[in-house]
Design a protein around this motif. Structure first.
Motif, mmCIF file in Angstrom:
data_model
loop_
_atom_site.group_PDB
_atom_site.id
_atom_site.type_symbol
_atom_site.label_atom_id
_atom_site.label_comp_id
_atom_site.label_asym_id
_atom_site.label_seq_id
_atom_site.Cartn_x
_atom_site.Cartn_y
_atom_site.Cartn_z
ATOM 1 N N THR A 15 35.196 43.036 37.537
ATOM 2 C CA THR A 15 34.350 44.061 38.140
ATOM 3 C C THR A 15 33.685 43.516 39.398
ATOM 4 O O THR A 15 33.613 44.208 40.422
ATOM 5 N N GLN A 18 36.344 43.333 42.125
ATOM 6 C CA GLN A 18 36.639 44.666 42.651
ATOM 7 C C GLN A 18 35.492 45.185 43.519
ATOM 8 O O GLN A 18 35.733 45.806 44.555
ATOM 9 N N SER A 19 34.277 44.925 43.104
ATOM 10 C CA SER A 19 33.122 45.369 43.892
ATOM 11 C C SER A 19 33.084 44.676 45.243
ATOM 12 O O SER A 19 32.782 45.304 46.265
ATOM 13 N N ARG A 22 35.876 46.086 47.379
ATOM 14 C CA ARG A 22 35.503 47.445 47.794
ATOM 15 C C ARG A 22 34.557 47.395 48.993
ATOM 16 O O ARG A 22 34.734 48.125 49.969
ATOM 17 N N SER A 35 38.483 51.008 43.117
ATOM 18 C CA SER A 35 37.378 51.296 42.197
ATOM 19 C C SER A 35 37.100 50.071 41.333
ATOM 20 O O SER A 35 38.012 49.319 41.001
ATOM 21 N N THR A 37 36.867 49.143 38.152
ATOM 22 C CA THR A 37 37.208 49.578 36.797
ATOM 23 C C THR A 37 37.004 48.489 35.754
ATOM 24 O O THR A 37 36.953 48.770 34.567
ATOM 25 N N GLN A 174 28.037 54.648 35.629
ATOM 26 C CA GLN A 174 29.124 55.390 35.016
ATOM 27 C C GLN A 174 28.624 56.794 34.697
ATOM 28 O O GLN A 174 27.479 56.972 34.308
#
Length: 187
Positions: A15, A18-19, A22, A35, A37, A174
């Protein structure tokens, strides 16, 4: 020694990876926006491969220590360029809270810091006291450091905006599912 992130991770490092990817994609638009995820999926693999190629790293798709450090460095640079989008209003107008002071707005801020302590090195868990105690001060200094702000441990508007960006980046909200108590249908 190299550290690999297994594809089976469903929380934590993936996570964060990915962050970071991003945030980089929002600044360096040649990268795909993915995303967070928590799963090392095809989109994440593609983003890692592109990042490695663009940054002259071995193009393996494996996030070893060199790749992780390069992504983290690029994230810090990108993070400093991102505008604070839709930041909740700063509740103190133009006032600041200094070490040793108490204020009710510190309760949710200490809660945010506690959430970040589970995913970021340098942020430690803090008691919700409503006071800018030494642990809260040190955490704010870390937030200020990551945002390129003066590291004074004071809660001001710029520190608030940096904290919100970190919180939204590393602890994405979320959607909440509503359950109808009468018929059990999910909305």
């Amino acid at each position: 020694m190299k550290h690999y992130i297994p594809a089976s991770f469903s929380q934590g490092p993936v996570t964060s990876l990915q962050s970071m990817l991003r945030a980089i994609a929002f600044v360096e638009q040649q990268f795909p926006v993915i995303s967070a995820t928590g799963l090392f999926d095809e989109d994440t693999l593609e983003a890692v491969l592109r990042f490695q190629k663009q940054n002259y790293l071995p193009v393996t798709g494996i996030v070893d220590e060199e790749t992780w450090d390069s992504i983290a460095s690029a994230f810090i640079n990108a993070y400093r360029q991102l505008p604070p989008l839709s930041v909740p209003p700063y509740a103190l107008d133009n006032r600041s809270i200094h070490p040793g002071q108490s204020y009710p707005a510190l309760y949710p801020i200490q809660g945010m810091l506690n959430g970040l302590s589970s995913v970021l090195d340098g942020i430690t868990a803090v008691a919700s006291t409503g006071s800018l105690d030494p642990t809260t001060e040190q955490n704010l200094r870390q937030v200020q450091h990551s945002a390129g702000l003066p590291e004074n441990g004071v809660l001001d508007r710029a520190t608030w905006e940096a904290l919100v960006r970190l919180f939204r980046t590393f602890l994405p909200q979320q959607p909440v599912r509503c359950i109808d108590a009468f018929d059990g249908n999910h909305q």
